[in-house]
Design an enzyme around this catalytic site. Sequence first.
Site, PDB file in Angstrom:
ATOM      1  N   SER A  50      27.204  21.548  46.681  1.00 12.12           N
ATOM      2  CA  SER A  50      25.833  22.158  45.242  1.00 12.12           C
ATOM      3  C   SER A  50      24.994  20.686  45.403  1.00 12.12           C
ATOM      4  O   SER A  50      25.401  19.887  45.584  1.00 12.12           O
ATOM      5  CB  SER A  50      26.397  22.513  44.498  1.00 12.12           C
ATOM      6  OG  SER A  50      26.694  21.444  43.432  1.00 12.12           O
ATOM      7  N   SER A 176      23.230   5.915  41.163  1.00 17.60           N
ATOM      8  CA  SER A 176      22.605   6.377  39.049  1.00 17.60           C
ATOM      9  C   SER A 176      21.444   5.322  39.196  1.00 17.60           C
ATOM     10  O   SER A 176      22.222   4.356  38.869  1.00 17.60           O
ATOM     11  CB  SER A 176      23.743   7.501  38.692  1.00 17.60           C
ATOM     12  OG  SER A 176      22.977   7.522  37.554  1.00 17.60           O
ATOM     13  N   TYR A 202      30.929   6.960  33.956  1.00 19.58           N
ATOM     14  CA  TYR A 202      30.144   6.844  35.693  1.00 19.58           C
ATOM     15  C   TYR A 202      29.212   6.131  36.057  1.00 19.58           C
ATOM     16  O   TYR A 202      28.961   5.717  37.070  1.00 19.58           O
ATOM     17  CB  TYR A 202      29.389   8.026  35.197  1.00 19.58           C
ATOM     18  CG  TYR A 202      27.893   8.712  36.090  1.00 19.58           C
ATOM     19  CD1 TYR A 202      28.821   9.801  37.227  1.00 19.58           C
ATOM     20  CD2 TYR A 202      27.150   8.770  36.358  1.00 19.58           C
ATOM     21  CE1 TYR A 202      27.957  10.147  37.707  1.00 19.58           C
ATOM     22  CE2 TYR A 202      26.282   8.890  37.126  1.00 19.58           C
ATOM     23  CZ  TYR A 202      26.859   9.854  37.499  1.00 19.58           C
ATOM     24  OH  TYR A 202      26.640  10.650  38.880  1.00 19.58           O
ATOM     25  N   LYS A 206      29.344   3.614  39.590  1.00 15.58           N
ATOM     26  CA  LYS A 206      28.076   4.133  39.854  1.00 15.58           C
ATOM     27  C   LYS A 206      27.915   2.089  40.245  1.00 15.58           C
ATOM     28  O   LYS A 206      27.162   2.246  41.316  1.00 15.58           O
ATOM     29  CB  LYS A 206      27.237   4.302  39.643  1.00 15.58           C
ATOM     30  CG  LYS A 206      26.949   5.459  39.514  1.00 15.58           C
ATOM     31  CD  LYS A 206      27.384   6.042  41.087  1.00 15.58           C
ATOM     32  CE  LYS A 206      27.216   8.159  40.821  1.00 15.58           C
ATOM     33  NZ  LYS A 206      27.212   8.724  42.370  1.00 15.58           N
ATOM     34  N   THR A 235      20.523  19.998  38.498  1.00 16.56           N
ATOM     35  CA  THR A 235      21.339  19.626  39.342  1.00 16.56           C
ATOM     36  C   THR A 235      22.094  19.932  38.881  1.00 16.56           C
ATOM     37  O   THR A 235      22.318  20.034  37.375  1.00 16.56           O
ATOM     38  CB  THR A 235      22.012  18.874  40.115  1.00 16.56           C
ATOM     39  OG1 THR A 235      22.644  17.465  39.652  1.00 16.56           O
ATOM     40  CG2 THR A 235      20.726  17.618  41.504  1.00 16.56           C
TER      41      THR A 235
END
Length: 318
Positions: A50, A176, A202, A206, A235
Amino acid sequence: MAAKLADALADRLIVPGYSKLGFLLRRGGWEDLPANALRGKRAIVTGAGSGLGKATAAGLAGLGAAVHLVVRDAAKGAVARDEIAERVPGAELTVDVCDVSSAGSVRAFAAGFLAGHDALDVLVHNAGVLPPERRETPDGDEITLATHVLGPFLLTGLLAGALRGSGDGRVVFVSSGGMYRAKLRDDDPQYTVGEYRGATAYARTKRMQVVLAGLWDRELDGVAVHSMHPGWASTPGVTDSLPRFAKLMAPLLRSAEQGADTVVWLAAVPGGRAGGRLWHDRAPRPPHYLSSTRESRAQRERLWAYCVERTGYSPAPF
């Protein structure tokens, strides 16, 4: 000169640069990729079920690549494959099941791939997670570290020979923009100190991806290793993990295809681009905007050594 200044200003102001406004501002100066730029090439995209992963797989297939959609859920991967096949008739698409957070799963996938293929032209590390609370994998690793750092590190190492065998191998870490606010935590990679926050985990991992891309570019002779960030794209990863942000920014979010554009470009641009750099919207970007986030060479090497230790993979020394 004026265009470059406008581009840099948009990047530093964040909203104009990371939203679809930045993409629309910049794309007017881009040249189209050759229609068959990846004909005869083979690519692997993790997290291809996805969002950015599926958009990347579709973009690579549209340029002629044979694409392996690496997913945790075979059924979800099959749906993505069928959707891409409808958009790109005749595309060679393979669904491979692999949990990137599991060393055993990564090793099994790599062994299966290498049993059937001598060369790999493009490896895209896109699989990602943003958990609401700290949890560990069966291997005992914090889940974002395992998914964004340890799994990709191991997979890159196991496929290093195939990437070199391409003659023009390319690796892309999908990072990111959130990593700009994080420094390299080589002292606490498993996030065991302090209150755990998923968004912080996160951003930390990253940042590690950007550092590792530079180190892998040194390690893999003849293979260009890049990191990039896609800006703010609509997304499932964003809408599910950051619903308030997604709702607030909905009119300005990029499409998945816009977010994935630089990944596809890095994979396919003729002649390649110098590796080891961070990219956004087809341009190299500074890896740091704040002096407080800058890491030392010793920190980078400690991160590399930690990944070697945790994954059990021993690449050749620098």
